[in-house]
Design an enzyme around this catalytic site. Structure first.
Site, PDB file in Angstrom:
ATOM      1  N   HIS A 188      86.759 -28.813  14.573  1.00 37.97           N
ATOM      2  CA  HIS A 188      88.215 -28.968  14.904  1.00 37.97           C
ATOM      3  C   HIS A 188      89.021 -29.610  13.607  1.00 37.97           C
ATOM      4  O   HIS A 188      88.226 -30.493  12.929  1.00 37.97           O
ATOM      5  CB  HIS A 188      88.624 -29.823  16.249  1.00 37.97           C
ATOM      6  CG  HIS A 188      88.155 -31.278  16.041  1.00 37.97           C
ATOM      7  ND1 HIS A 188      86.753 -31.607  16.272  1.00 37.97           N
ATOM      8  CD2 HIS A 188      88.738 -32.387  15.586  1.00 37.97           C
ATOM      9  CE1 HIS A 188      86.400 -32.805  15.924  1.00 37.97           C
ATOM     10  NE2 HIS A 188      87.770 -33.557  15.366  1.00 37.97           N
ATOM     11  N   HIS A 213      81.297 -30.861   9.595  1.00 39.65           N
ATOM     12  CA  HIS A 213      81.325 -32.428   9.988  1.00 39.65           C
ATOM     13  C   HIS A 213      80.147 -32.749  10.907  1.00 39.65           C
ATOM     14  O   HIS A 213      79.803 -31.797  11.792  1.00 39.65           O
ATOM     15  CB  HIS A 213      82.699 -32.896  10.435  1.00 39.65           C
ATOM     16  CG  HIS A 213      82.836 -34.283  10.400  1.00 39.65           C
ATOM     17  ND1 HIS A 213      82.824 -34.976  11.494  1.00 39.65           N
ATOM     18  CD2 HIS A 213      83.240 -35.188   9.222  1.00 39.65           C
ATOM     19  CE1 HIS A 213      83.053 -36.148  11.401  1.00 39.65           C
ATOM     20  NE2 HIS A 213      83.181 -36.508   9.983  1.00 39.65           N
ATOM     21  N   HIS A 260      88.827 -33.251   8.837  1.00 38.74           N
ATOM     22  CA  HIS A 260      87.201 -33.137   8.741  1.00 38.74           C
ATOM     23  C   HIS A 260      87.045 -31.991   7.758  1.00 38.74           C
ATOM     24  O   HIS A 260      87.360 -30.959   7.665  1.00 38.74           O
ATOM     25  CB  HIS A 260      86.578 -32.752  10.019  1.00 38.74           C
ATOM     26  CG  HIS A 260      86.939 -33.747  11.141  1.00 38.74           C
ATOM     27  ND1 HIS A 260      86.534 -35.210  11.051  1.00 38.74           N
ATOM     28  CD2 HIS A 260      87.369 -33.493  12.439  1.00 38.74           C
ATOM     29  CE1 HIS A 260      86.674 -35.829  12.012  1.00 38.74           C
ATOM     30  NE2 HIS A 260      87.118 -34.901  12.774  1.00 38.74           N
ATOM     31  N   ASP A 274      97.598 -38.197  15.419  1.00 38.51           N
ATOM     32  CA  ASP A 274      96.590 -36.956  15.553  1.00 38.51           C
ATOM     33  C   ASP A 274      97.679 -35.835  16.479  1.00 38.51           C
ATOM     34  O   ASP A 274      96.933 -35.158  17.188  1.00 38.51           O
ATOM     35  CB  ASP A 274      95.308 -37.003  16.119  1.00 38.51           C
ATOM     36  CG  ASP A 274      94.338 -37.983  15.324  1.00 38.51           C
ATOM     37  OD1 ASP A 274      94.970 -38.424  14.076  1.00 38.51           O
ATOM     38  OD2 ASP A 274      93.197 -38.210  15.600  1.00 38.51           O
ATOM     39  N   CYS A 293      91.354 -41.397  19.899  1.00 38.26           N
ATOM     40  CA  CYS A 293      91.873 -41.828  18.540  1.00 38.26           C
ATOM     41  C   CYS A 293      92.912 -42.839  19.052  1.00 38.26           C
ATOM     42  O   CYS A 293      92.902 -43.703  18.090  1.00 38.26           O
ATOM     43  CB  CYS A 293      92.276 -40.793  17.775  1.00 38.26           C
ATOM     44  SG  CYS A 293      90.808 -39.792  17.056  1.00 38.26           S
ATOM     45  N   ASP A 299      93.850 -36.200  11.701  1.00 37.69           N
ATOM     46  CA  ASP A 299      92.142 -36.039  11.956  1.00 37.69           C
ATOM     47  C   ASP A 299      92.244 -34.852  10.652  1.00 37.69           C
ATOM     48  O   ASP A 299      92.511 -33.815  10.728  1.00 37.69           O
ATOM     49  CB  ASP A 299      91.860 -35.457  13.201  1.00 37.69           C
ATOM     50  CG  ASP A 299      90.448 -36.046  13.565  1.00 37.69           C
ATOM     51  OD1 ASP A 299      90.040 -37.013  13.470  1.00 37.69           O
ATOM     52  OD2 ASP A 299      89.978 -34.984  14.177  1.00 37.69           O
ATOM     53  N   LYS A 343      91.686 -39.337   7.967  1.00 41.04           N
ATOM     54  CA  LYS A 343      90.694 -40.001   8.536  1.00 41.04           C
ATOM     55  C   LYS A 343      89.470 -38.865   8.853  1.00 41.04           C
ATOM     56  O   LYS A 343      89.952 -37.716   9.600  1.00 41.04           O
ATOM     57  CB  LYS A 343      90.714 -40.642   9.756  1.00 41.04           C
ATOM     58  CG  LYS A 343      91.620 -40.263  10.844  1.00 41.04           C
ATOM     59  CD  LYS A 343      91.923 -41.320  11.967  1.00 41.04           C
ATOM     60  CE  LYS A 343      92.394 -40.476  13.034  1.00 41.04           C
ATOM     61  NZ  LYS A 343      91.564 -39.637  13.894  1.00 41.04           N
TER      62      LYS A 343
HETATM   63  C1  VGL Z   1      89.828 -37.012  18.336  1.00 39.61           C
HETATM   64  C2  VGL Z   1      87.836 -36.459  19.141  1.00 39.61           C
HETATM   65  C3  VGL Z   1      87.710 -36.108  17.790  1.00 39.61           C
HETATM   66  C4  VGL Z   1      91.242 -37.736  18.823  1.00 39.61           C
HETATM   67  C5  VGL Z   1      89.487 -36.670  17.247  1.00 39.61           C
HETATM   68  O1  VGL Z   1      92.324 -37.360  17.836  1.00 39.61           O
HETATM   69  O2  VGL Z   1      91.517 -38.356  19.831  1.00 39.61           O
HETATM   70  N1  VGL Z   1      89.149 -36.901  19.305  1.00 39.61           N
HETATM   71  N2  VGL Z   1      88.606 -36.161  16.970  1.00 39.61           N
HETATM   72 ZN    ZN Z   2      88.053 -35.348  15.108  1.00 41.87          ZN
END
Ligand code: VGL
Ligand code: ZN
Length: 205
Positions: free
Chosen positions: A81, A52, A48, A8, A151, A46, A106
């Site tokens: 995000h 979401h 979304h 990510d 993550c 990530d 994901k």
């Molecule tokens: C993440 C919060 C929400 C991450 C992703 O990549 O750690 N944290 N979505």
């Molecule tokens: Zn996220």
């Protein structure tokens, strides 16, 4: 066989982004150096849909970083995000993705969040990553990226559960840190059997 799994490193998780990890961009040169030394690079993203259910904006009266009860358990609510197709969801422009062999997305199911690259937050719905790794003969994963307390942590914990050797590269990750969540993450990973190293231990000049 080993792979570097980069978690990510997207604009929204870097300074200026919607859910910025403090100094999230500082790890990028380290990750790029590591990438040159691994024969196999895999990346998570990530990804979304708008609206979401992990977004605070999807819940009346909730603010980012509040929690909500979801059918699968407690969920931290985030600012909007990494919305599919937006610049915030793109990889940070400084991240070298040229040699990536797999990009696994994901968090694309609206009702459920997915921190881990292996399982969504119900800990049941798989992403397919285990099958991919087994199929290709990987047994050892080195993990870098964002965020150490979400993550990265869940990816590392699931990787151990799935039977892979797991090393988190400490200077190639950075965390959000909500009420001590970074220190808690280190403890959880350590007691689960995750190994730690520093990029210098892995880099040969
Ligand atoms: C993440 C919060 C929400 C991450 C992703 O990549 O750690 N944290 N979505
Ligand atoms: Zn996220």
């Amino acid at each position: 066989m080993k792979a570097l799994l980069i978690v990510d490193i997207q604009n929204d998780f870097c300074p200026g982004g919607a859910l910025a990890v403090p100094d999230g961009d500082k790890i990028i040169p380290v990750v790029n150096r590591l990438s040159k030394q691994f024969d196999h690079i895999l990346i998570t993203q990530d990804w979304h849909p708008g609206g979401h259910h992990s977004f605070a904006s999807s819940h009346d009266g909730k603010q980012p970083f509040d929690t909500a009860e979801m059918p699968y358990g407690d969920q931290v609510l985030w600012p909007d995000h990494c919305i599919q197709g937006t610049p915030g969801a793109d990889f940070h422009p400084a991240l070298d993705t040229t040699s990536a062999q797999l990009i696994i997305r994901k968090g694309f199911r609206k009702e459920i969040d997915s921190y881990s690259g292996f399982y969504e937050n119900d800990h049941k719905t798989g992403t397919g990553l285990t099958g991919y790794l087994r199929d290709r003969g990987f047994d050892s994963l080195y993990i870098a990226g964002l965020a150490s307390d979400f993550c990265v942590k869940w990816t590392a914990l699931d990787a151990v559960k799935e039977g892979f050797g797991v090393t988190v590269i400490r200077d190639a990750v950075a965390g959000i840190d909500i009420e001590g969540s970074v220190n808690k993450a280190w403890e959880e990973m350590e007691s689960a059997g995750v190994q730690f190293s520093y990029s210098n231990d892995l880099l040969t000049s």
